[in-house]
Design a protein around this motif. Structure first.
Motif, PDB file in Angstrom:
ATOM      1  N   ARG A 178       5.504 -13.257  10.515  1.00  0.00           N
ATOM      2  CA  ARG A 178       5.774 -11.846  10.243  1.00  0.00           C
ATOM      3  C   ARG A 178       4.596 -11.242   9.476  1.00  0.00           C
ATOM      4  O   ARG A 178       3.860 -11.911   8.773  1.00  0.00           O
ATOM      5  N   THR A 179       4.441  -9.932   9.642  1.00  0.00           N
ATOM      6  CA  THR A 179       3.377  -9.221   8.946  1.00  0.00           C
ATOM      7  C   THR A 179       4.020  -8.314   7.909  1.00  0.00           C
ATOM      8  O   THR A 179       4.903  -7.517   8.245  1.00  0.00           O
ATOM      9  N   LEU A 180       3.579  -8.435   6.685  1.00  0.00           N
ATOM     10  CA  LEU A 180       4.099  -7.565   5.627  1.00  0.00           C
ATOM     11  C   LEU A 180       3.492  -6.172   5.783  1.00  0.00           C
ATOM     12  O   LEU A 180       2.334  -6.026   6.160  1.00  0.00           O
ATOM     13  N   THR A 181       4.298  -5.167   5.485  1.00  0.00           N
ATOM     14  CA  THR A 181       3.792  -3.788   5.516  1.00  0.00           C
ATOM     15  C   THR A 181       2.904  -3.563   4.298  1.00  0.00           C
ATOM     16  O   THR A 181       2.932  -4.345   3.336  1.00  0.00           O
ATOM     17  N   ASN A 182       2.151  -2.502   4.330  1.00  0.00           N
ATOM     18  CA  ASN A 182       1.304  -2.166   3.180  1.00  0.00           C
ATOM     19  C   ASN A 182       2.144  -1.955   1.923  1.00  0.00           C
ATOM     20  O   ASN A 182       1.730  -2.321   0.828  1.00  0.00           O
ATOM     21  N   THR A 183       3.317  -1.354   2.086  1.00  0.00           N
ATOM     22  CA  THR A 183       4.196  -1.117   0.947  1.00  0.00           C
ATOM     23  C   THR A 183       4.708  -2.438   0.384  1.00  0.00           C
ATOM     24  O   THR A 183       4.792  -2.609  -0.839  1.00  0.00           O
ATOM     25  N   GLN A 184       5.067  -3.377   1.263  1.00  0.00           N
ATOM     26  CA  GLN A 184       5.515  -4.688   0.792  1.00  0.00           C
ATOM     27  C   GLN A 184       4.382  -5.419   0.071  1.00  0.00           C
ATOM     28  O   GLN A 184       4.601  -6.046  -0.967  1.00  0.00           O
ATOM     29  N   LYS A 185       3.172  -5.308   0.592  1.00  0.00           N
ATOM     30  CA  LYS A 185       2.013  -5.909  -0.081  1.00  0.00           C
ATOM     31  C   LYS A 185       1.798  -5.272  -1.449  1.00  0.00           C
ATOM     32  O   LYS A 185       1.468  -5.953  -2.424  1.00  0.00           O
ATOM     33  N   GLU A 186       1.988  -3.957  -1.507  1.00  0.00           N
ATOM     34  CA  GLU A 186       1.844  -3.229  -2.777  1.00  0.00           C
ATOM     35  C   GLU A 186       2.871  -3.726  -3.799  1.00  0.00           C
ATOM     36  O   GLU A 186       2.538  -3.958  -4.963  1.00  0.00           O
ATOM     37  N   ALA A 187       4.111  -3.913  -3.353  1.00  0.00           N
ATOM     38  CA  ALA A 187       5.165  -4.402  -4.255  1.00  0.00           C
ATOM     39  C   ALA A 187       4.854  -5.815  -4.730  1.00  0.00           C
ATOM     40  O   ALA A 187       5.022  -6.136  -5.920  1.00  0.00           O
ATOM     41  N   LEU A 188       4.413  -6.678  -3.826  1.00  0.00           N
ATOM     42  CA  LEU A 188       4.048  -8.051  -4.219  1.00  0.00           C
ATOM     43  C   LEU A 188       2.898  -8.052  -5.225  1.00  0.00           C
ATOM     44  O   LEU A 188       2.939  -8.784  -6.225  1.00  0.00           O
ATOM     45  N   ALA A 189       1.892  -7.239  -4.988  1.00  0.00           N
ATOM     46  CA  ALA A 189       0.756  -7.153  -5.908  1.00  0.00           C
ATOM     47  C   ALA A 189       1.209  -6.656  -7.276  1.00  0.00           C
ATOM     48  O   ALA A 189       0.768  -7.166  -8.312  1.00  0.00           O
ATOM     49  N   PHE A 190       2.114  -5.696  -7.287  1.00  0.00           N
ATOM     50  CA  PHE A 190       2.647  -5.174  -8.544  1.00  0.00           C
ATOM     51  C   PHE A 190       3.373  -6.276  -9.306  1.00  0.00           C
ATOM     52  O   PHE A 190       3.200  -6.423 -10.516  1.00  0.00           O
ATOM     53  N   MET A 191       4.197  -7.039  -8.605  1.00  0.00           N
ATOM     54  CA  MET A 191       4.962  -8.104  -9.260  1.00  0.00           C
ATOM     55  C   MET A 191       4.035  -9.181  -9.824  1.00  0.00           C
ATOM     56  O   MET A 191       4.299  -9.747 -10.874  1.00  0.00           O
ATOM     57  N   LYS A 192       2.968  -9.487  -9.118  1.00  0.00           N
ATOM     58  CA  LYS A 192       2.023 -10.493  -9.615  1.00  0.00           C
ATOM     59  C   LYS A 192       1.320  -9.993 -10.878  1.00  0.00           C
ATOM     60  O   LYS A 192       1.121 -10.738 -11.821  1.00  0.00           O
ATOM     61  N   LYS A 193       0.990  -8.703 -10.865  1.00  0.00           N
ATOM     62  CA  LYS A 193       0.230  -8.119 -11.975  1.00  0.00           C
ATOM     63  C   LYS A 193       1.119  -7.794 -13.172  1.00  0.00           C
ATOM     64  O   LYS A 193       0.791  -8.116 -14.305  1.00  0.00           O
TER      65      LYS A 193
ATOM     66  N   ARG B 274      12.641   3.205  -2.753  1.00  0.00           N
ATOM     67  CA  ARG B 274      12.430   1.760  -2.656  1.00  0.00           C
ATOM     68  C   ARG B 274      12.397   1.201  -4.071  1.00  0.00           C
ATOM     69  O   ARG B 274      11.626   1.664  -4.911  1.00  0.00           O
ATOM     70  N   VAL B 275      13.221   0.182  -4.298  1.00  0.00           N
ATOM     71  CA  VAL B 275      13.253  -0.479  -5.601  1.00  0.00           C
ATOM     72  C   VAL B 275      13.133  -1.968  -5.343  1.00  0.00           C
ATOM     73  O   VAL B 275      13.901  -2.538  -4.553  1.00  0.00           O
ATOM     74  N   ALA B 276      12.168  -2.593  -6.002  1.00  0.00           N
ATOM     75  CA  ALA B 276      11.951  -4.024  -5.809  1.00  0.00           C
ATOM     76  C   ALA B 276      11.966  -4.728  -7.166  1.00  0.00           C
ATOM     77  O   ALA B 276      11.461  -4.201  -8.157  1.00  0.00           O
ATOM     78  N   VAL B 277      12.572  -5.906  -7.170  1.00  0.00           N
ATOM     79  CA  VAL B 277      12.604  -6.748  -8.368  1.00  0.00           C
ATOM     80  C   VAL B 277      12.173  -8.156  -7.983  1.00  0.00           C
ATOM     81  O   VAL B 277      12.311  -8.566  -6.827  1.00  0.00           O
ATOM     82  N   PRO B 278      11.657  -8.914  -8.937  1.00  0.00           N
ATOM     83  CA  PRO B 278      11.264 -10.284  -8.618  1.00  0.00           C
ATOM     84  C   PRO B 278      12.479 -11.131  -8.248  1.00  0.00           C
ATOM     85  O   PRO B 278      13.561 -10.965  -8.799  1.00  0.00           O
ATOM     86  N   ASP B 279      12.279 -12.035  -7.300  1.00  0.00           N
ATOM     87  CA  ASP B 279      13.311 -12.998  -6.900  1.00  0.00           C
ATOM     88  C   ASP B 279      12.933 -14.324  -7.554  1.00  0.00           C
ATOM     89  O   ASP B 279      12.000 -14.988  -7.118  1.00  0.00           O
ATOM     90  N   TYR B 280      13.641 -14.665  -8.608  1.00  0.00           N
ATOM     91  CA  TYR B 280      13.325 -15.872  -9.372  1.00  0.00           C
ATOM     92  C   TYR B 280      14.095 -17.075  -8.843  1.00  0.00           C
ATOM     93  O   TYR B 280      15.205 -16.951  -8.317  1.00  0.00           O
TER      94      TYR B 280
END
Length: 185
Positions: A30-45, A64-70
């Motif tokens: 699967r290919t992540l969308t730019n928005t999904q990549k943005e959310a992942l980058a935010f969570m890492k940072k 869109r609301v995203a939270v880390p999945d621990y």
């Protein structure tokens, strides 16, 4: 989990997305969308913060609301670490961020309701302003009429007093002439 998310999304309109940089083999292509990549980058940072973005999907506004999945359960860790379809070469531990849980909520109905409420409030304010303008206009007209009436009464009194004074002055002038004529005679 992905199947349950799809069923829930189909029934409520609210979409749930689970994604990470560490997919199982079935999702590896699967290919992540730019928005999904943005959310992942935010969570890492930014770590534990919630990522929020207002967006448009298929021409409709969404939130869109995203939270880390621990990784929080020992059973999940054992399963992920021993799974045959894993694409990563390390072992998960309690507290590791596995990925992101994103909730996408449609805003169209809420925005429409807000616009309708805004229009109603503007109409109420406009009507209230119109009523106030009419009320104060009527009040000013009444006061102006009262002042004009009072002014007219004062002008009549002043005119009467002036005429009375002129009459008295004329009478005094006439008496003075009569006295002078009496003296001369």
């Amino acid at each position: 989990i992905h199947d349950l998310s799809k069923i829930f999304s189909d029934n409520t309109g609210i979409k749930f997305k689970l994604y990470s940089d560490y997919p199982f083999k079935a999702k590896a292509g699967r290919t992540l969308t730019n928005t999904q990549k943005e959310a992942l980058a935010f969570m890492k940072k930014d770590g534990n913060d919630m990522w929020i973005k207002r967006d448009t999907i298929e021409g409709k506004p969404v939130l869109r609301v995203a939270v880390p999945d621990y990784m929080t359960q020992e059973g999940c860790i054992k399963c992920h670490n021993s799974h045959n379809d894993k694409t990563w070469d390390f072992d998960w531990k309690i507290g590791d961020k596995r990925g992101i849980l994103e909730v996408i909520t449609p805003l169209e109905a809420d925005l429409k309701a807000n616009h309708e409420m805004r229009d109603e409030i503007i109409l109420i304010i406009a009507v209230a302003m119109f009523i106030l303008v009419v009320y104060y206009s009527i009040t000013l007209i009444k006061r102006e009429t009262e002042l004009l009436d009072a002014n007219e009464i004062l002008e009549i009194r002043v005119q009467e007093e002036v005429e009375k004074n002129i009459a008295q002055q004329n009478q005094m002038t006439q008496q003075s002439r009569s006295a002078v004529m009496g003296d001369m005679m």
